[in-house]
Design a protein around this motif. Structure first.
Motif, PDB file in Angstrom:
ATOM      1  N   ALA A   1       9.574   2.997   3.470  1.00  0.00           N
ATOM      2  CA  ALA A   1       8.930   4.108   2.765  1.00  0.00           C
ATOM      3  C   ALA A   1       9.841   5.325   2.743  1.00  0.00           C
ATOM      4  N   VAL A   2      10.497   5.596   3.871  1.00  0.00           N
ATOM      5  CA  VAL A   2      11.432   6.723   3.938  1.00  0.00           C
ATOM      6  C   VAL A   2      12.584   6.519   2.955  1.00  0.00           C
ATOM      7  N   ASP A   3      13.078   5.289   2.862  1.00  0.00           N
ATOM      8  CA  ASP A   3      14.156   4.986   1.909  1.00  0.00           C
ATOM      9  C   ASP A   3      13.711   5.248   0.476  1.00  0.00           C
ATOM     10  N   SER A   4      12.481   4.845   0.160  1.00  0.00           N
ATOM     11  CA  SER A   4      11.961   5.053  -1.204  1.00  0.00           C
ATOM     12  C   SER A   4      11.856   6.545  -1.514  1.00  0.00           C
ATOM     13  N   MET A   5      11.345   7.314  -0.575  1.00  0.00           N
ATOM     14  CA  MET A   5      11.213   8.753  -0.792  1.00  0.00           C
ATOM     15  C   MET A   5      12.575   9.425  -0.908  1.00  0.00           C
ATOM     16  N   ALA A   6      13.544   8.971  -0.110  1.00  0.00           N
ATOM     17  CA  ALA A   6      14.897   9.530  -0.192  1.00  0.00           C
ATOM     18  C   ALA A   6      15.532   9.225  -1.548  1.00  0.00           C
ATOM     19  N   SER A   7      15.298   8.023  -2.067  1.00  0.00           N
ATOM     20  CA  SER A   7      15.843   7.661  -3.381  1.00  0.00           C
ATOM     21  C   SER A   7      15.275   8.563  -4.472  1.00  0.00           C
ATOM     22  N   ILE A   8      13.992   8.872  -4.379  1.00  0.00           N
ATOM     23  CA  ILE A   8      13.374   9.773  -5.365  1.00  0.00           C
ATOM     24  C   ILE A   8      13.977  11.163  -5.258  1.00  0.00           C
ATOM     25  N   ALA A   9      14.151  11.643  -4.021  1.00  0.00           N
ATOM     26  CA  ALA A   9      14.716  12.980  -3.823  1.00  0.00           C
ATOM     27  C   ALA A   9      16.154  13.055  -4.332  1.00  0.00           C
ATOM     28  N   LEU A  10      16.932  11.997  -4.118  1.00  0.00           N
ATOM     29  CA  LEU A  10      18.325  11.993  -4.565  1.00  0.00           C
ATOM     30  C   LEU A  10      18.448  11.753  -6.064  1.00  0.00           C
ATOM     31  N   GLY A  11      17.384  11.268  -6.676  1.00  0.00           N
ATOM     32  CA  GLY A  11      17.420  11.022  -8.114  1.00  0.00           C
ATOM     33  C   GLY A  11      17.355  12.290  -8.942  1.00  0.00           C
ATOM     34  N   VAL A  12      17.089  13.425  -8.310  1.00  0.00           N
ATOM     35  CA  VAL A  12      17.014  14.698  -9.026  1.00  0.00           C
ATOM     36  C   VAL A  12      18.420  15.233  -9.238  1.00  0.00           C
ATOM     37  N   THR A  13      18.826  15.408 -10.469  1.00  0.00           N
ATOM     38  CA  THR A  13      20.156  15.910 -10.794  1.00  0.00           C
ATOM     39  C   THR A  13      20.065  17.374 -11.216  1.00  0.00           C
ATOM     40  N   GLY A  14      21.192  17.909 -11.608  1.00  0.00           N
ATOM     41  CA  GLY A  14      21.230  19.320 -11.988  1.00  0.00           C
ATOM     42  C   GLY A  14      20.382  19.641 -13.200  1.00  0.00           C
TER      43      GLY A  14
ATOM     44  N   SER B   1      -1.180   9.449   6.721  1.00  0.00           N
ATOM     45  CA  SER B   1      -2.085   8.796   7.665  1.00  0.00           C
ATOM     46  C   SER B   1      -1.712   7.329   7.854  1.00  0.00           C
ATOM     47  N   LEU B   2      -1.411   6.649   6.756  1.00  0.00           N
ATOM     48  CA  LEU B   2      -1.033   5.235   6.837  1.00  0.00           C
ATOM     49  C   LEU B   2       0.290   5.067   7.588  1.00  0.00           C
ATOM     50  N   LEU B   3       1.271   5.939   7.292  1.00  0.00           N
ATOM     51  CA  LEU B   3       2.564   5.861   7.986  1.00  0.00           C
ATOM     52  C   LEU B   3       2.406   6.137   9.476  1.00  0.00           C
ATOM     53  N   LYS B   4       1.481   7.011   9.827  1.00  0.00           N
ATOM     54  CA  LYS B   4       1.239   7.291  11.246  1.00  0.00           C
ATOM     55  C   LYS B   4       0.683   6.048  11.941  1.00  0.00           C
TER      56      LYS B   4
ATOM     57  N   ARG C   1       0.832  -1.210   0.000  1.00  0.00           N
ATOM     58  CA  ARG C   1       0.000   0.000   0.000  1.00  0.00           C
ATOM     59  C   ARG C   1       0.862   1.253   0.000  1.00  0.00           C
ATOM     60  N   VAL C   2       1.904   1.249   0.824  1.00  0.00           N
ATOM     61  CA  VAL C   2       2.787   2.415   0.885  1.00  0.00           C
ATOM     62  C   VAL C   2       3.473   2.634  -0.465  1.00  0.00           C
ATOM     63  N   ARG C   3       3.972   1.558  -1.055  1.00  0.00           N
ATOM     64  CA  ARG C   3       4.661   1.682  -2.338  1.00  0.00           C
ATOM     65  C   ARG C   3       3.729   2.246  -3.407  1.00  0.00           C
TER      66      ARG C   3
ATOM     67  N   VAL D   1       2.588   4.070  14.996  1.00  0.00           N
ATOM     68  CA  VAL D   1       1.942   3.805  16.289  1.00  0.00           C
ATOM     69  C   VAL D   1       1.906   2.307  16.571  1.00  0.00           C
ATOM     70  N   ALA D   2       1.664   1.515  15.519  1.00  0.00           N
ATOM     71  CA  ALA D   2       1.593   0.063  15.684  1.00  0.00           C
ATOM     72  C   ALA D   2       2.967  -0.571  15.869  1.00  0.00           C
ATOM     73  N   GLY D   3       4.032   0.219  15.673  1.00  0.00           N
ATOM     74  CA  GLY D   3       5.383  -0.309  15.838  1.00  0.00           C
ATOM     75  C   GLY D   3       5.918  -1.040  14.629  1.00  0.00           C
ATOM     76  N   ASP D   4       5.280  -0.866  13.464  1.00  0.00           N
ATOM     77  CA  ASP D   4       5.752  -1.520  12.239  1.00  0.00           C
ATOM     78  C   ASP D   4       6.837  -0.645  11.617  1.00  0.00           C
ATOM     79  N   THR D   5       7.970  -0.563  12.293  1.00  0.00           N
ATOM     80  CA  THR D   5       9.041   0.369  11.931  1.00  0.00           C
ATOM     81  C   THR D   5       9.661   0.039  10.587  1.00  0.00           C
ATOM     82  N   SER D   6       9.823  -1.240  10.283  1.00  0.00           N
ATOM     83  CA  SER D   6      10.513  -1.623   9.049  1.00  0.00           C
ATOM     84  C   SER D   6       9.790  -1.114   7.805  1.00  0.00           C
ATOM     85  N   VAL D   7       8.454  -1.157   7.815  1.00  0.00           N
ATOM     86  CA  VAL D   7       7.685  -0.691   6.654  1.00  0.00           C
ATOM     87  C   VAL D   7       7.817   0.820   6.515  1.00  0.00           C
ATOM     88  N   VAL D   8       7.736   1.535   7.633  1.00  0.00           N
ATOM     89  CA  VAL D   8       7.860   2.997   7.595  1.00  0.00           C
ATOM     90  C   VAL D   8       9.254   3.396   7.112  1.00  0.00           C
ATOM     91  N   ASN D   9      10.274   2.716   7.615  1.00  0.00           N
ATOM     92  CA  ASN D   9      11.637   3.043   7.205  1.00  0.00           C
ATOM     93  C   ASN D   9      11.870   2.720   5.729  1.00  0.00           C
TER      94      ASN D   9
END
Length: 635
Positions: free
Chosen positions: A211-224, A194-197, A154-156, A201-209
């Motif tokens: 998601a953060v990795d995926s978003m960071a990869s998108i942000a770092l994919g932006v070049t000059g 909302s889903l990440l929250k 769902r997050v992906r 709260v449920a302690g499903d840290t691996s899924v949230v992390n």
């Protein structure tokens, strides 16, 4: 309805679950062959029997359709109760499944109602095959429903939908929806947060992390050269990471908080777009403030030293003074409460504080701050019972503090104390224990040696300077074997730059003692080291560092031109001097472009000296060359 996205979803699902589907298909194919052989063994099937078989298959297919749809709807309903809205789910894919489930019913119904003469005799066989397909589709539908409500899926999909919305913006509405802070209030982003929250709260840290990795990869994919929409998407991803970190703090989930900050640090350091880097840097402060607000998220005695190290890492990588100031604020806040800590926590805090003040002393060229750093590190050694490894790391930091102190107070004495501290640390930080720490220590030792050699050279203690510079090269050689460009371009570049300085010092010593061949040899090696170092620097991303290295190359070429001239190698002297002028010119342009007028003015002075020297060499060189030519003609 456009079924193309649904068909693509079905294809992706089949790819992801290919092994299960092959197993089920093999089982159903075996059953089909068995039934086929049983029917084929009979010479004649009466119309009554054929009608009975079709009725049975129709009932079975109806049961398959009903049960699979009910189970899928029940799964989606239960998931919506615990995970909120299911907007990210592709219902087109479910429509494709329903079509495959209805198709056998339609065929069997037509056969029973119309009994077409040419096809009816094969109706049992075809209907049996379609019924097997219906059963297989029903199983796949249930499996797909289970998979589609998994949190990571769902997050992906939500992240993919956000990316799609950004890239398709402007076609059916204004691009204002992706400008400024508008993306934060889009329905898809709200669903994601909302889903990440709920997961935090449920302690499903691996899924949230993840998601953060995926978003960071998108942000770092932006070049000059990224498009405006991709740039807006990267900004949105950074904002979403910041929101996720703040949500983690509110949910008292330290794993999410620390992972979000670490990814923001990575974006700050590695992003090629200054606006993305600055937004990520500010986001670290926002998440840290949220963590302080919800004080029971992470204990301050653990969080503050870690956060200070995050800021110093940014400063070490980028030279960003704001990061160093933030680190100082964090350790000052933590030191105000140091008496409340356990001895081990207090020792760690003092070590981190010393680590921060060493960098502050170097940035401000302050002997007082360097002495404060040494004092804090000595307190760290004497507080509690630091382990053997802790003491080694503290000794290494003490050595770095003495190197900084040497630039303004008792240079020779301070460098020797630094070398003694590095030697003590090296007894523990061996290559067998930690190749990274051991190689870093070799580089630090080489740095202290080359600076001591430079100081000896100023004091005209040439033998001591030569021995120290050669020792520095030995240490740099060991460090460079581990810190290859592939492992760390930044560290390899710094090591090669410092090695170039060591060769420069040796070259100057040999030049003074009129050993011109050795002087020229080490001048060439210095230039080679500097060229290797400058190859590790991105000119567009770090123009000041690139310009500084160009100045070092210019100085090395100027020294080489002087050596060649003394050896009466005039053409080589002129060529080296011309290379120095080119290096200085490039450095001036870079400094001017970066708005560093003072540095540019200093390089202009060197450029004028090199130009004057070039003109002198040209005049003398031409005269000497002409004289030699006339002599050869006479002979």
């Amino acid at each position: 309805m456009d079924f193309l996205p649904g068909a693509r979803g079905l294809i992706n699902y089949i790819k992801d679950n290919l092994s299960i589907i092959i197993l089920l298909s093999a089982a159903f194919l075996a059953a089909l062959i068995f039934v086929w052989q049983a029917v084929a063994a009979r010479t004649y099937v009466s119309p009554a029997e054929q009608s009975a078989i079709l009725n049975m298959l129709f009932i079975c297919d109806t049961i398959f359709l009903t049960i699979s749809v009910v189970i899928a709807l029940l799964i989606l309903y239960l998931s919506s109760l615990s995970g909120g809205s299911l907007k990210e789910i592709s219902y087109d894919t479910y429509a494709v499944f329903i079509i495959f489930l209805i198709a056998p019913l339609v065929f069997i119904g037509c056969m029973m109602a119309y009994k077409p003469p040419g096809l009816y005799q094969y109706s049992v066989s075809v209907s049996g095959l379609l019924s097997v397909m219906s059963l297989l589709t029903a199983v796949m539908l249930v499996l797909y429903a289970i998979r589609s409500v998994q949190p990571q899926v769902r997050v992906r999909r939500l992240i993919e939908r956000i990316c799609q919305e950004f890239r398709q913006s402007g076609a059916a509405g204004s691009t204002a929806s992706i400008a400024m802070q508008q993306p934060l209030v889009s329905s898809t982003t709200i669903s994601l947060i909302s889903l990440l929250k709920k997961l935090s709260v449920a302690g499903d840290t691996s899924v949230v992390n993840a998601a953060v990795d995926s978003m960071a990869s998108i942000a770092l994919g932006v070049t000059g050269r990224a498009s405006i929409k991709d740039l807006a998407l990267a900004r949105s991803m950074v904002c979403d990471i910041v929101e996720t970190g703040a949500i983690g703090a509110e949910a008292r989930n330290p794993g999410v908080v620390c992972h979000s900050i670490d990814r923001l640090r990575e974006i700050t350091v590695m992003s090629r777009r200054i606006e993305i880097s600055s937004m990520a840097f500010r986001g670290i402060g926002y998440v840290a403030s949220a963590c302080i607000k919800f004080g029971d998220c992470v204990r301050a005695s653990v969080f503050d030293p870690w956060l200070a190290r995050v800021y110093t890492t940014i400063y070490d990588s980028m030279g960003r003074r704001e990061a160093l100031d933030k680190a100082v604020q964090v350790v000052e806040r933590a030191l105000a409460r140091k008496d409340e800590l356990m001895p081990e926590e207090k020792s760690h805090l003092l070590f981190v504080a010393g680590h921060v003040y060493t960098r502050l002393a170097k940035a401000d060229k302050s002997a007082d701050k360097a002495l404060l750093s040494i004092s804090l590190l000595e307190q760290a050694q004497n507080t509690g019972e630091p382990g053997v490894l802790d003491r080694a790391l503290i000794n290494a930091e003490v050595g770095r503090a003495y190197v900084v102190l040497a630039s303004s107070r008792n240079p020779v004495k301070s460098y020797k104390k630094a070398l003694a501290a590095f030697e003590e640390a090296g007894k523990i930080l061996t290559e067998a224990l930690s190749p990274w720490d051991a190689s870093s220590l070799e580089a630090d030792t080489g740095n202290a040696c080359v600076l001591l050699a430079d100081e000896y050279y100023r004091l005209r203690r040439y033998d001591d300077a030569l021995a120290s510079a050669r020792g520095a090269i030995e240490h740099y050689t060991v460090a460079a074997r581990f810190f290859t460009p592939r492992r760390s371009k930044e560290l390899h570049g710094k090591i090669m730059s410092d090695a170039g300085l060591a060769h420069t010092v040796i070259s100057e010593i040999f030049l003074r003692s009129h050993e011109l061949d050795n002087a020229l040899k080490h001048a060439s090696m210095a230039i080679s080291c500097y060229n290797s170092s400058i190859g590790m620097i991105d000119r567009e991303y770090a123009p000041e560092a690139y310009a500084s290295m160009k100045v070092s190359i210019g100085l090395a070429y100027a020294s080489m031109s002087e050596i060649c001239f003394k050896e009466k190698r005039y053409e080589e002297a002129i060529s080296a001097c011309d290379s120095a002028i080119q290096a200085y010119n490039e450095a001036v342009k870079l400094y001017e472009g970066a708005g560093k007028e003072k540095l540019a003015a200093d390089v202009r002075k060197r450029l004028k000296q090199a130009s004057d020297l070039f003109n002198t060499f040209m005049m003398i060189g031409k005269g000497k060359t002409k004289s030699i030519s006339l002599t050869e003609d006479v002979l």
